[in-house]
Scaffold this active site. Structure first.
Site, short mmCIF file in Angstrom:
data_model
loop_
_atom_site.label_atom_id
_atom_site.label_comp_id
_atom_site.label_asym_id
_atom_site.label_seq_id
_atom_site.Cartn_x
_atom_site.Cartn_y
_atom_site.Cartn_z
NE ARG A 1 46.05 7.53 -30.79
CZ ARG A 1 45.65 6.95 -29.69
NH1 ARG A 1 44.63 7.82 -29.11
NH2 ARG A 1 45.87 5.58 -29.65
CE LYS B 1 39.88 4.92 -23.02
NZ LYS B 1 39.77 4.83 -24.37
NE ARG C 1 39.93 -1.54 -24.88
CZ ARG C 1 40.86 -0.73 -24.48
NH1 ARG C 1 41.49 -0.57 -23.39
NH2 ARG C 1 41.31 -0.42 -25.65
NE ARG D 1 42.53 0.44 -31.05
CZ ARG D 1 43.00 1.57 -30.95
NH1 ARG D 1 43.85 2.19 -32.09
NH2 ARG D 1 43.30 2.41 -29.93
NE ARG E 1 48.18 2.65 -29.62
CZ ARG E 1 47.26 2.50 -29.00
NH1 ARG E 1 47.20 3.50 -27.82
NH2 ARG E 1 46.00 1.65 -28.81
#
Ligand code: AMP
Length: 228
Positions: free
Chosen positions: A138, A24, A99, A182, A171
């Site tokens: 990532r 996203k 969300r 998550r 992160r």
């Protein structure tokens, strides 16, 4: 309503839906170059608060570290406040918000208060096993926010941002156990929004398991195809 060459321009509110790691953020950054709308990412807003050590940031961080959702009241107030700023009158690209169904309803109320509404909800879908792999490798730039992936989009020099030389970091919530939580939270609390927006006829499914440029092309078509 703004005027463009004498014609009123409808504001455009786009909600980008999809699990964490679906792309996203990457897609929103590219779409933005084309659309010139503010990109409002609730996760970025929370991280900004945390960097500035505000009460809201410290409160949110306890939930973020566990991969849980920050409570609706805090999240809604933060995003609705952001949407009330002047740069959002022409529309906005929302990423990571809503969300939950309660957030979606609050968003509708906030927009309707000014005669605005959501135009289109592209939902980027990617199989869970691909998401875990993507998120765990990532890396981000602390200066410009550029996202890299060890295998799929590595920086020219390992650990260094191509744009500004920033030292890349991972992160905390991209660690494997938190990633799995998550994803579970997404399926439990966020995926009901797929039905919610499908029923309203504004959801467009996008295959996120293809090269970045192809996802972008599908996304642009979805956004352009909707007059709202
Ligand atoms: P993201 O950058 O979108 O992956 O968000 C990172 C974390 O911020 C999430 O795992 C949540 O803890 C929190 N967060 C971001 N957006 C929301 C939201 N709309 N509702 C609740 N929590 C959120």
């Amino acid at each position: 309503m703004e005027e463009k060459q004498g014609k009123p321009v409808e504001p455009k509110y786009v909600v980008l839906l999809g699990p964490p790691g679906a792309g996203k953020g990457t897609q929103a950054a590219r779409l933005r170059e084309n659309m010139d709308l503010p990109h409002i990412a609730s996760g970025d807003l929370f991280r900004e608060h945390l960097k500035n050590k505000t009460d809201l940031g410290l409160k949110a961080n306890a939930f973020m570290e566990r991969g849980e959702l920050v409570p609706d009241d805090v999240t809604i107030a933060m995003v609705v406040d952001r949407l009330s700023r002047p740069d959002c009158v022409r529309g906005a690209l929302l990423d990571g918000f809503p969300r939950t169904i309660a957030q979606a309803e609050a968003l509708d109320r906030a927009l309707a208060g000014d005669g605005r509404k959501i135009g289109v909800v592209p939902c980027i879908t990617v199989p869970d096993e691909v998401l875990v792999e993507r998120l765990s490798d990532r890396w981000l730039c602390p200066i410009c926010g550029e996202l890299y992936h060890v295998l799929f989009s590595p920086p020219r020099q390992p650990g260094v941002c191509d744009n500004d030389g920033g030292e890349l970091y991972q992160r905390d919530d991209d660690k494997p156990e938190t990633v799995r939580n998550r994803l579970a939270v997404y399926w439990e609390q966020t995926s009901p929004l797929i039905d919610h927006y499908t029923r309203r006829g504004i959801l467009v499914e996008i295959n996120g398991d293809q090269p970045i440029d192809m996802v972008q092309a599908d996304l642009r078509a979805a956004v352009a195809g909707n007059p709202g």
